[in-house]
Design a protein around this motif. Sequence first.
Motif, PDB file in Angstrom:
ATOM      1  N   GLU A 208       5.565   4.964   3.567  1.00  0.00           N
ATOM      2  CA  GLU A 208       4.440   5.009   2.721  1.00  0.00           C
ATOM      3  C   GLU A 208       3.537   6.004   3.203  1.00  0.00           C
ATOM      4  O   GLU A 208       3.184   6.344   4.341  1.00  0.00           O
ATOM      5  CB  GLU A 208       3.647   3.808   2.858  1.00  0.00           C
ATOM      6  N   HIS A 224       1.713  -5.993   0.758  1.00  0.00           N
ATOM      7  CA  HIS A 224       0.243  -5.744   0.601  1.00  0.00           C
ATOM      8  C   HIS A 224      -0.284  -5.079  -0.485  1.00  0.00           C
ATOM      9  O   HIS A 224       0.650  -4.694  -1.416  1.00  0.00           O
ATOM     10  CB  HIS A 224      -0.152  -5.024   2.060  1.00  0.00           C
ATOM     11  N   HIS A 226      -1.850  -2.198  -2.784  1.00  0.00           N
ATOM     12  CA  HIS A 226      -2.851  -1.098  -3.093  1.00  0.00           C
ATOM     13  C   HIS A 226      -2.022   0.013  -4.308  1.00  0.00           C
ATOM     14  O   HIS A 226      -1.218  -0.428  -4.809  1.00  0.00           O
ATOM     15  CB  HIS A 226      -2.967  -0.109  -1.711  1.00  0.00           C
ATOM     16  N   HIS A 237       2.532  -5.239  -3.360  1.00  0.00           N
ATOM     17  CA  HIS A 237       4.311  -5.118  -3.243  1.00  0.00           C
ATOM     18  C   HIS A 237       4.570  -5.398  -1.979  1.00  0.00           C
ATOM     19  O   HIS A 237       4.019  -5.284  -1.131  1.00  0.00           O
ATOM     20  CB  HIS A 237       4.226  -3.618  -3.889  1.00  0.00           C
ATOM     21  N   HIS A 239       7.439  -4.274   0.982  1.00  0.00           N
ATOM     22  CA  HIS A 239       8.101  -2.961   1.777  1.00  0.00           C
ATOM     23  C   HIS A 239       9.284  -3.382   2.527  1.00  0.00           C
ATOM     24  O   HIS A 239       9.138  -4.464   3.031  1.00  0.00           O
ATOM     25  CB  HIS A 239       7.303  -2.228   2.630  1.00  0.00           C
TER      26      HIS A 239
HETATM   27 ZN   LIG Z   1       2.715  -0.266   0.410  1.00  0.00          ZN
END
Ligand SMILES: [Zn+2]
Length: 261
Positions: A208, A224, A226, A237, A239
């Motif tokens: 990211e 998390h 954002h 979302h 990861h």
């Molecule tokens: Zn992220």
Amino acid sequence: MKKFFILCFLTSFLLISCSKNENKEDEIEETEIEIPLSIYQKIYKTTSDIYIQDGFVYIHTDGVPDHKSPYFPVNHELYESYDGSNPFVSNFNKNPNGISTLSLRFRIPNKPKKASFSGPTPLGPIGVSLNGVPFYNQYAGPDQPLTREINSFDQFNGHPAPLGPGLEDGFSGRYHYHMEPFWITQSKGKDALIGFLLDGFPVYGPVENGNPIYSISLDEYHGHSHATSEFPDGIYHYHVTSDDPYINGSGFYGVPGTVNE
Ligand SMILES: [Zn+2]
Ligand SMILES: [Zn+2]
């Protein structure tokens, strides 16, 4: 005395209705996201058109990867022996299963929202990647870590599990990813959207803003919130990471949909 009681009653009534309104506002914030069809259509290998109906998106796939694998029959056009490139595999050990054509019918909330309680994810499909192959969780079986299974992952980080009692003929199985699907992160980018979990929240690659993501910077569910390139207003979302638990932690963040095989 009577007046005092009435006053108490009115005060508590007011307090209750105020707190109720506050809760309502929180809920509205959580349920705002409605994922457009165009984003689901990034799932490019399906057996029928993706559609949205009554708050769910329907995604049907055959679970067969579109990349090479030693788990295809030797005469198959996508057969390729293990090429030694998987960094997680220390000593490749092909398992006895092959890749079967399945009928996976995912029914996933179109307006994903946080669950008030999250139990552990089930064994079997917990989500779908862009090429229609299912994601599985971090276990090889009930409470069994992946440790030994990892050596059976192919060059694109997937492997087949037996089809199940009665159907297990040594050549058939359900292909899946427990970890980063290399084919997708190689073709779409290490920071790209790579699929969705059953609760409707998207899954992104292990990078990211140019930096690798590890589990320590994610919450207990392995995600998390954002902004992302698909969701500029922000979204919860997941990861994939190179460290355990790889895709999902201790359960779905949201209320999961269903998958039928
Ligand atoms: Zn992220
Ligand atoms: Zn597996």
